[in-house]
Design a protein around this motif. Structure first.
Motif, PDB file in Angstrom:
ATOM      1  N   LEU A   8       0.831  -1.197   0.000  1.00  0.00           N
ATOM      2  CA  LEU A   8       0.000   0.000   0.000  1.00  0.00           C
ATOM      3  C   LEU A   8       0.866   1.249   0.000  1.00  0.00           C
ATOM      4  O   LEU A   8       1.815   1.363   0.771  1.00  0.00           O
ATOM      5  N   GLY A   9       0.545   2.173  -0.898  1.00  0.00           N
ATOM      6  CA  GLY A   9       1.292   3.419  -0.996  1.00  0.00           C
ATOM      7  C   GLY A   9       2.629   3.278  -1.678  1.00  0.00           C
ATOM      8  O   GLY A   9       3.538   4.075  -1.439  1.00  0.00           O
ATOM      9  N   LEU A  88      -8.981  -1.945   1.551  1.00  0.00           N
ATOM     10  CA  LEU A  88      -8.680  -0.667   0.904  1.00  0.00           C
ATOM     11  C   LEU A  88      -9.965   0.091   0.630  1.00  0.00           C
ATOM     12  O   LEU A  88     -10.882  -0.429  -0.020  1.00  0.00           O
ATOM     13  N   ASP A  89     -10.065   1.294   1.153  1.00  0.00           N
ATOM     14  CA  ASP A  89     -11.209   2.167   0.897  1.00  0.00           C
ATOM     15  C   ASP A  89     -10.883   3.005  -0.334  1.00  0.00           C
ATOM     16  O   ASP A  89     -10.093   3.951  -0.268  1.00  0.00           O
ATOM     17  N   THR A  90     -11.495   2.670  -1.457  1.00  0.00           N
ATOM     18  CA  THR A  90     -11.173   3.341  -2.716  1.00  0.00           C
ATOM     19  C   THR A  90     -11.744   4.749  -2.804  1.00  0.00           C
ATOM     20  O   THR A  90     -11.403   5.500  -3.720  1.00  0.00           O
ATOM     21  N   HIS A  91     -12.616   5.128  -1.872  1.00  0.00           N
ATOM     22  CA  HIS A  91     -13.171   6.486  -1.893  1.00  0.00           C
ATOM     23  C   HIS A  91     -12.135   7.523  -1.503  1.00  0.00           C
ATOM     24  O   HIS A  91     -12.078   8.610  -2.087  1.00  0.00           O
ATOM     25  N   ASP A  92     -11.309   7.210  -0.520  1.00  0.00           N
ATOM     26  CA  ASP A  92     -10.278   8.165  -0.099  1.00  0.00           C
ATOM     27  C   ASP A  92      -8.881   7.554  -0.095  1.00  0.00           C
ATOM     28  O   ASP A  92      -7.935   8.160   0.418  1.00  0.00           O
ATOM     29  N   ASN A  93      -8.763   6.334  -0.646  1.00  0.00           N
ATOM     30  CA  ASN A  93      -7.471   5.654  -0.782  1.00  0.00           C
ATOM     31  C   ASN A  93      -6.797   5.415   0.566  1.00  0.00           C
ATOM     32  O   ASN A  93      -5.570   5.423   0.678  1.00  0.00           O
ATOM     33  N   THR A  94      -7.598   5.181   1.595  1.00  0.00           N
ATOM     34  CA  THR A  94      -7.073   4.795   2.903  1.00  0.00           C
ATOM     35  C   THR A  94      -7.251   3.291   3.075  1.00  0.00           C
ATOM     36  O   THR A  94      -7.968   2.647   2.306  1.00  0.00           O
ATOM     37  N   PHE A  95      -6.608   2.731   4.085  1.00  0.00           N
ATOM     38  CA  PHE A  95      -6.754   1.297   4.309  1.00  0.00           C
ATOM     39  C   PHE A  95      -6.716   0.994   5.796  1.00  0.00           C
ATOM     40  O   PHE A  95      -6.201   1.778   6.612  1.00  0.00           O
ATOM     41  N   SER A 116       5.988   3.002   1.507  1.00  0.00           N
ATOM     42  CA  SER A 116       4.910   2.021   1.379  1.00  0.00           C
ATOM     43  C   SER A 116       4.831   1.135   2.612  1.00  0.00           C
ATOM     44  O   SER A 116       5.814   0.932   3.327  1.00  0.00           O
TER      45      SER A 116
END
Length: 496
Positions: A8-9, A88-95, A116
């Motif tokens: 991630l990231g 992974l929350d694709t709305h705000d790209n957080t996880f 990452s």
């Protein structure tokens, strides 16, 4: 069960990096932008409570994404099962990522130089890519919004305050039955692992009684497959065991090797899931050294310490030894509700002198004393006295105290030479699987440190060795053999 890996990231989106991540994540499972390893036993109930959600599959893991949509990060304690996941929350790209309360499923987290975050069920997914990595703590959630951990699981026993609830055998029985029954949720052939002791025999009995009400009964018939193992010579498997279990702890390796070999045979027979008895010795205080507990308060605190550390020992062994062959192990004694019931009992009720007539044997001892003695003899050949003199310089962290431990450490560091990998393995003095704190219970133990139950001086009956049958070479397989009973001395065979 499946392995998971999430990166991630990552700032490097080159084809080379993508190919590397795909190579490392060959076992992982994707569901609705959620990577999951485990089983959620109450998923059908959770589905019924999620109104207005459209499910795409019948997978037990799909509820995680929908629960997150409904409750945000505050849903983890709704899950009943063994589960590690990354969402992974694709709305705000957080996880977020979380691990089950006890740590039945393995999980590690690492950080790379490019910023990452890597999350994996195996060290092998991180050790070449991350600057630092560590064990993901059980009962915790990691959020990218805070870049930190939050403990979501905090049961009453976690404080180690001594309980006083009277022993209720009916409540205990119902809790165990429920724990086993919910783990019969499967549509693949399954079996039970029998050690010959009380714990696994109870599990087998409950599973046999409730088999007829499961999907497996309709698909595969009424035969409940049971398996036990005996072993004289598993030396050739040691390197594979260390590679798959990712530890150099002697206690774990001694017990993992027979389980690793047994899992290979079980999977070859077409069985894909087994129910096992891990956790009972920890929550009931059934290791032999518990007989030396000075009082009920210290007895209870030691059970708490053992449960808190079980993800580094028995859970790691049971999961990784079996999943190496694509076999899933389920552990009803580590059911959260069952643990709550057991750990609320006044500990004085867990301190009988004798249980069902028979000497207690740890798994690594019960497969045959010649197995442990053979390991020590093998290490004597490969580790010299001179090597031991320099052990503290070669291995300054968790310095091996025996030649056997030194031998395992050499193999481990060949596979995992990074310092963070070395730090993921527990250490400290131990006798007969005790914590370092329990060494204080008997002054004689400090001079006889060994993971074997035979090291519990004054408790283990050394004459018991005379009752063990003659050793045989290698491992034997017997199809659909009889169950081992509570008074059966472990045979050097696998029974199926």
């Amino acid at each position: 069960m499946c392995g998971i890996l999430a990166v991630l990231g990552c700032s490097d989106d080159s084809q080379t990096k993508r190919a590397r991540v795909l190579e490392l994540s060959r076992r992982q499972n994707f569901k609705n932008f959620t990577i999951v390893n485990g089983e959620i036993y109450n998923h059908e109930d959770l589905r019924s409570r999620l109104t207005g959600h459209k499910f795409k599959t019948g997978s037990d893991c799909e509820v995680i994404a929908h629960l997150y949509e409904e409750h945000g990060e505050n849903f983890i304690d709704m899950l009943d099962g063994m589960c590690s996941f990354v969402l992974l929350d694709t709305h705000d790209n957080t996880f977020i990522s979380a691990r089950d309360a006890i740590g039945i499923t393995p999980l590690y987290i690492g950080w790379a130089l490019d910023g990452s975050v890597w999350i994996s069920s195996e060290l092998k997914g991180l050790n070449d890519e991350c600057e630092h990595f560590e064990v993901f703590p059980p009962g915790h959630l990691y959020s990218s919004k805070t870049s930190g951990f939050r403990q979501w699981n905090n049961p009453p026993w976690f404080t180690e305050e001594v309980p006083s609830t009277p022993y209720d055998p009916i409540a205990l029985r119902h809790a165990l039955e429920n724990a086993v029954i919910k783990r019969l949720m499967t549509d693949v052939p399954y079996g039970v692992l029998l050690s010959g002791g009380l714990d696994s025999s109870l599990v087998a009995s409950i599973a046999a009684r409730h088999l007829s009400g499961t999907k497996v009964y309709k698909l595969w018939g009424a035969q409940l497959h049971s398996f036990s193992v005996g072993l004289e010579d598993g030396i050739d498997a040691i390197e594979d065991v260390i590679y798959h279990t990712e530890t150099y702890d002697p206690t774990t390796i001694r017990a993992s090797t027979p389980m690793f070999l047994m899992a290979r045979k079980i999977k070859s027979l077409g069985v894909k899931m087994v129910i096992s008895g891990e956790g009972a010795d920890e929550i009931f205080g059934r290791y032999l050294y518990f007989h030396k507990a000075p009082n009920k308060e210290e007895f209870h605190r030691e059970t708490c310490r053992k449960i808190k550390a079980i993800h580094l020992y028995d859970c790691l062994r049971a999961n990784k030894s079996t999943s190496a062959w694509g076999l899933e192990a389920r552990v009803p004694f580590l059911d959260e509700e069952f643990i709550k019931v057991v750990m609320s009992i006044d500990p004085k009720m867990k301190m009988p002198k004798h249980i069902l007539y028979r000497q207690k044997e740890q798994f690594s001892d019960g497969v045959g004393y010649s197995w442990i003695d053979g390991l020590k003899n093998h290490a004597e050949v490969h580790v010299t006295d001179k090597m031991m003199l320099n052990a503290s310089h070669i291995f300054p962290h968790n310095t091996p105290q025996t030649k056997e431990a030194y031998y395992y450490r050499m193999i481990f560091e060949r596979f995992f030479p990074q310092n963070p990998a070395i730090l993921t393995v527990p250490g400290g003095a131990s006798v007969a699987c005790s914590t370092a704190k329990a060494i204080e219970w008997d002054a004689a133990w400090s001079n006889h440190l060994d993971p074997s139950g035979r090291a519990a001086l004054g408790v283990h009956d050394s004459a018991y060795e005379l009752n063990v049958g003659p050793d045989t070479s290698g491992t034997k397989i017997v199809e659909d053999g009889p169950m081992m009973t509570d008074t059966t001395v472990p045979e050097l065979i696998i029974q199926s």
